[in-house]
Write a protein that holds these residues in place. Sequence first.
Motif, PDB file in Angstrom:
ATOM      1  N   PRO A  74       5.496  11.726  12.863  1.00  0.00           N
ATOM      2  CA  PRO A  74       4.238  12.366  13.272  1.00  0.00           C
ATOM      3  C   PRO A  74       3.119  12.205  12.250  1.00  0.00           C
ATOM      4  O   PRO A  74       1.943  12.188  12.618  1.00  0.00           O
ATOM      5  N   LEU A  75       3.483  12.080  10.977  1.00  0.00           N
ATOM      6  CA  LEU A  75       2.463  11.938   9.947  1.00  0.00           C
ATOM      7  C   LEU A  75       1.751  10.596  10.023  1.00  0.00           C
ATOM      8  O   LEU A  75       0.570  10.487   9.702  1.00  0.00           O
ATOM      9  N   THR A  76       2.458   9.568  10.472  1.00  0.00           N
ATOM     10  CA  THR A  76       1.835   8.249  10.559  1.00  0.00           C
ATOM     11  C   THR A  76       0.770   8.191  11.642  1.00  0.00           C
ATOM     12  O   THR A  76      -0.092   7.303  11.620  1.00  0.00           O
ATOM     13  N   GLY A  77       0.798   9.127  12.588  1.00  0.00           N
ATOM     14  CA  GLY A  77      -0.245   9.166  13.606  1.00  0.00           C
ATOM     15  C   GLY A  77      -1.613   9.389  12.995  1.00  0.00           C
ATOM     16  O   GLY A  77      -2.628   8.944  13.530  1.00  0.00           O
ATOM     17  N   LEU A  78      -1.648  10.070  11.847  1.00  0.00           N
ATOM     18  CA  LEU A  78      -2.915  10.314  11.162  1.00  0.00           C
ATOM     19  C   LEU A  78      -3.482   9.043  10.556  1.00  0.00           C
ATOM     20  O   LEU A  78      -4.653   8.960  10.241  1.00  0.00           O
ATOM     21  N   LEU A  79      -2.601   8.023  10.372  1.00  0.00           N
ATOM     22  CA  LEU A  79      -3.032   6.763   9.756  1.00  0.00           C
ATOM     23  C   LEU A  79      -2.825   5.591  10.708  1.00  0.00           C
ATOM     24  O   LEU A  79      -2.650   4.461  10.287  1.00  0.00           O
ATOM     25  N   ARG A  80      -2.872   5.863  12.013  1.00  0.00           N
ATOM     26  CA  ARG A  80      -2.539   4.830  12.989  1.00  0.00           C
ATOM     27  C   ARG A  80      -3.431   3.610  12.859  1.00  0.00           C
ATOM     28  O   ARG A  80      -3.026   2.482  13.072  1.00  0.00           O
ATOM     29  N   GLN A  81      -4.716   3.845  12.518  1.00  0.00           N
ATOM     30  CA  GLN A  81      -5.623   2.724  12.426  1.00  0.00           C
ATOM     31  C   GLN A  81      -5.231   1.754  11.320  1.00  0.00           C
ATOM     32  O   GLN A  81      -5.518   0.570  11.381  1.00  0.00           O
ATOM     33  N   LYS A  82      -4.503   2.264  10.305  1.00  0.00           N
ATOM     34  CA  LYS A  82      -4.105   1.403   9.200  1.00  0.00           C
ATOM     35  C   LYS A  82      -2.897   0.547   9.557  1.00  0.00           C
ATOM     36  O   LYS A  82      -2.609  -0.431   8.877  1.00  0.00           O
ATOM     37  N   MET A  83      -2.174   0.918  10.594  1.00  0.00           N
ATOM     38  CA  MET A  83      -0.991   0.158  10.964  1.00  0.00           C
ATOM     39  C   MET A  83      -1.342  -1.227  11.482  1.00  0.00           C
ATOM     40  O   MET A  83      -0.528  -2.144  11.444  1.00  0.00           O
ATOM     41  N   SER A  84      -2.565  -1.398  11.974  1.00  0.00           N
ATOM     42  CA  SER A  84      -2.962  -2.691  12.520  1.00  0.00           C
ATOM     43  C   SER A  84      -3.588  -3.605  11.477  1.00  0.00           C
ATOM     44  O   SER A  84      -3.978  -4.726  11.783  1.00  0.00           O
ATOM     45  N   ARG A  85      -3.714  -3.109  10.245  1.00  0.00           N
ATOM     46  CA  ARG A  85      -4.288  -3.940   9.193  1.00  0.00           C
ATOM     47  C   ARG A  85      -3.350  -5.093   8.876  1.00  0.00           C
ATOM     48  O   ARG A  85      -2.158  -4.917   8.706  1.00  0.00           O
ATOM     49  N   LEU A  86      -3.915  -6.305   8.807  1.00  0.00           N
ATOM     50  CA  LEU A  86      -3.111  -7.448   8.407  1.00  0.00           C
ATOM     51  C   LEU A  86      -2.989  -7.474   6.900  1.00  0.00           C
ATOM     52  O   LEU A  86      -3.852  -6.984   6.166  1.00  0.00           O
ATOM     53  N   ALA A  87      -1.900  -8.045   6.401  1.00  0.00           N
ATOM     54  CA  ALA A  87      -1.714  -8.168   4.961  1.00  0.00           C
ATOM     55  C   ALA A  87      -2.831  -9.021   4.381  1.00  0.00           C
ATOM     56  O   ALA A  87      -3.219 -10.030   4.946  1.00  0.00           O
ATOM     57  N   LYS A  88      -3.346  -8.604   3.248  1.00  0.00           N
ATOM     58  CA  LYS A  88      -4.463  -9.305   2.630  1.00  0.00           C
ATOM     59  C   LYS A  88      -4.018 -10.607   1.963  1.00  0.00           C
ATOM     60  O   LYS A  88      -4.693 -11.614   2.035  1.00  0.00           O
ATOM     61  N   ASP A  89      -2.890 -10.564   1.286  1.00  0.00           N
ATOM     62  CA  ASP A  89      -2.477 -11.685   0.463  1.00  0.00           C
ATOM     63  C   ASP A  89      -1.371 -12.521   1.082  1.00  0.00           C
ATOM     64  O   ASP A  89      -1.049 -13.590   0.587  1.00  0.00           O
ATOM     65  N   LEU A  90      -0.749 -12.043   2.131  1.00  0.00           N
ATOM     66  CA  LEU A  90       0.375 -12.747   2.730  1.00  0.00           C
ATOM     67  C   LEU A  90       0.137 -12.955   4.222  1.00  0.00           C
ATOM     68  O   LEU A  90      -0.378 -12.063   4.887  1.00  0.00           O
ATOM     69  N   PRO A  91       0.518 -14.108   4.755  1.00  0.00           N
ATOM     70  CA  PRO A  91       0.503 -14.263   6.208  1.00  0.00           C
ATOM     71  C   PRO A  91       1.408 -13.212   6.850  1.00  0.00           C
ATOM     72  O   PRO A  91       2.352 -12.725   6.235  1.00  0.00           O
ATOM     73  N   SER A  92       1.156 -12.850   8.094  1.00  0.00           N
ATOM     74  CA  SER A  92       1.861 -11.754   8.739  1.00  0.00           C
ATOM     75  C   SER A  92       3.381 -11.929   8.692  1.00  0.00           C
ATOM     76  O   SER A  92       4.103 -10.997   8.367  1.00  0.00           O
ATOM     77  N   TRP A  93       3.888 -13.124   9.045  1.00  0.00           N
ATOM     78  CA  TRP A  93       5.329 -13.321   9.078  1.00  0.00           C
ATOM     79  C   TRP A  93       5.926 -13.210   7.678  1.00  0.00           C
ATOM     80  O   TRP A  93       6.994 -12.624   7.489  1.00  0.00           O
ATOM     81  N   GLN A  94       5.244 -13.746   6.690  1.00  0.00           N
ATOM     82  CA  GLN A  94       5.736 -13.645   5.324  1.00  0.00           C
ATOM     83  C   GLN A  94       5.728 -12.188   4.857  1.00  0.00           C
ATOM     84  O   GLN A  94       6.612 -11.767   4.113  1.00  0.00           O
ATOM     85  N   ALA A  95       4.728 -11.427   5.290  1.00  0.00           N
ATOM     86  CA  ALA A  95       4.682 -10.009   4.928  1.00  0.00           C
ATOM     87  C   ALA A  95       5.890  -9.274   5.504  1.00  0.00           C
ATOM     88  O   ALA A  95       6.536  -8.474   4.826  1.00  0.00           O
ATOM     89  N   TRP A  96       6.209  -9.551   6.771  1.00  0.00           N
ATOM     90  CA  TRP A  96       7.371  -8.909   7.380  1.00  0.00           C
ATOM     91  C   TRP A  96       8.666  -9.348   6.713  1.00  0.00           C
ATOM     92  O   TRP A  96       9.607  -8.553   6.575  1.00  0.00           O
ATOM     93  N   GLN A  97       8.748 -10.599   6.313  1.00  0.00           N
ATOM     94  CA  GLN A  97       9.928 -11.057   5.585  1.00  0.00           C
ATOM     95  C   GLN A  97      10.101 -10.261   4.296  1.00  0.00           C
ATOM     96  O   GLN A  97      11.217  -9.867   3.927  1.00  0.00           O
ATOM     97  N   ALA A  98       8.988 -10.019   3.590  1.00  0.00           N
ATOM     98  CA  ALA A  98       9.032  -9.252   2.344  1.00  0.00           C
ATOM     99  C   ALA A  98       9.457  -7.815   2.603  1.00  0.00           C
ATOM    100  O   ALA A  98      10.259  -7.235   1.855  1.00  0.00           O
ATOM    101  N   ILE A  99       8.932  -7.203   3.681  1.00  0.00           N
ATOM    102  CA  ILE A  99       9.285  -5.826   4.009  1.00  0.00           C
ATOM    103  C   ILE A  99      10.767  -5.720   4.356  1.00  0.00           C
ATOM    104  O   ILE A  99      11.471  -4.808   3.899  1.00  0.00           O
ATOM    105  N   ILE A 100      11.255  -6.657   5.169  1.00  0.00           N
ATOM    106  CA  ILE A 100      12.669  -6.635   5.561  1.00  0.00           C
ATOM    107  C   ILE A 100      13.563  -6.829   4.345  1.00  0.00           C
ATOM    108  O   ILE A 100      14.581  -6.142   4.177  1.00  0.00           O
ATOM    109  N   PHE A 101      13.188  -7.764   3.467  1.00  0.00           N
ATOM    110  CA  PHE A 101      13.987  -8.000   2.265  1.00  0.00           C
ATOM    111  C   PHE A 101      14.016  -6.762   1.374  1.00  0.00           C
ATOM    112  O   PHE A 101      15.080  -6.328   0.896  1.00  0.00           O
ATOM    113  N   ALA A 102      12.841  -6.151   1.132  1.00  0.00           N
ATOM    114  CA  ALA A 102      12.767  -4.963   0.278  1.00  0.00           C
ATOM    115  C   ALA A 102      13.536  -3.801   0.886  1.00  0.00           C
ATOM    116  O   ALA A 102      14.211  -3.049   0.175  1.00  0.00           O
ATOM    117  N   ALA A 103      13.453  -3.643   2.206  1.00  0.00           N
ATOM    118  CA  ALA A 103      14.192  -2.568   2.870  1.00  0.00           C
ATOM    119  C   ALA A 103      15.699  -2.808   2.781  1.00  0.00           C
ATOM    120  O   ALA A 103      16.473  -1.864   2.605  1.00  0.00           O
TER     121      ALA A 103
END
Length: 308
Positions: free
Chosen positions: A212-241
Motif C-alpha cells: 500500500p505504501l508504494t501507491g504513494l509513489l506510483r508515478q515513480k514506478m514508471s521511471r526508466l533507469a537513467k544509466d542502464l537499459p531497461s532489460w539490463q536494469a531488470w537483470q541487475a535487480i533480479i541478480f541483487a534480489a
Amino acid sequence: MLLDNYINFSSTDFKGELAALGAAFLWAVSTVVYGHLGRSYAPIILNLMKGVIAIALLLLTIFLNGTQLPLLNIKALGLLLLSGIIGIALGDTAYFETINCLGVRRALLMETLAPPLVAILALLFLQESLSIGAWCGILLTILGVAWVITERVPGRIASPLNLHKGIGFGLLAAFAQAGGAVLSRAALANTNISPLWAALLRLSAGVLVLLPLTGLLRQKMSRLAKDLPSWQAWQAIIFAAFVGTYLAIWLQQTALKFTAAGIAQTILTTSPLFVLPIVAILGETVSKRAVLGVLVAISGIALLVGLK
C-alpha cells in the motif's frame, strides 16, 4: 542438494557463524548493485521489487525441496511476521535511503551500530548473556569495520541536508534491523521451523506492508533507469534480489537459529570487508589502512567464534 539438506553439522561446527559469513559476503555483492540501482528507483519501490522476486524464489525452493511448514504457535508466528515488518519493510527501506544520501561506505558505517544494539536487546528480552571476551570480540569487529569504511575515499561529498537525512535514516535502519534480528531469533530459537520458511514468512510480511505504501509513489514506478537499459536494469535487480535477499536472508535466518543473536549480527555486519576485493577488481585502490581494518575485524570474529 539444498542448504537445509547438506548443512547437518553439530552446533560445535559453527553452522551459524559460517552462515552469517556467507550472508555478509552476499550482502556485500548486492550492496554494490543496489547502490547503482538506487539512482533510478525510490527505496520503497526497490525494496518491494527485490522482495517479490525473493518470495517467488523461496516458494519455488520450498516446492522443490518439499519442506513443510511446521505447526507454529501464535506467538512464534507473530514474532516472525513482526520481524519482517520491522527489519525488512522498515529497515531495508531506510537502508536504501541511507545509501542514496551518504553513499555505500558511510551507509555501511551506520550499520555497525546494529550488533551492539542486537546484543543489548537480546540480553534484555531473550536473556542471552555474552561473556566479557565475546563483548570484546564484538567491539573489535566493529572497530575493524569502522576503520575500513571511515577511510576518506574519492567520491561525492554529501550536502548538509543529505548528511543529516542520511544519518537519521541510518540510525532508523540500524534500530529496525536490530529489532528484527532479535524478534526473529526469539521465534527461531525455540521452534523447529526451518530458516527457509522463516525467511519466506518474514519477506511476505514485509512485502504486504510495502504494497500500500508504494501507491504513494506510483508515478515513480514508471521511471526508466537513467544509466542502464531497461532489460539490463531488470537483470541487475533480479541478480541483487537472488544473492542479497533470497540467499542472504536464508543464511541470515540459519545464523540466527544456530548462534546467539549478538554474535550472528556482528558477523553479518562484516559485509563492508567483502566489498574491498570487489572494488579492487573494479579498479579501485585498496589502502594499507583498509587491509589493517580487515585484519582487526577478522581477529574479532575469531575471538567470537573461539569463545562460543
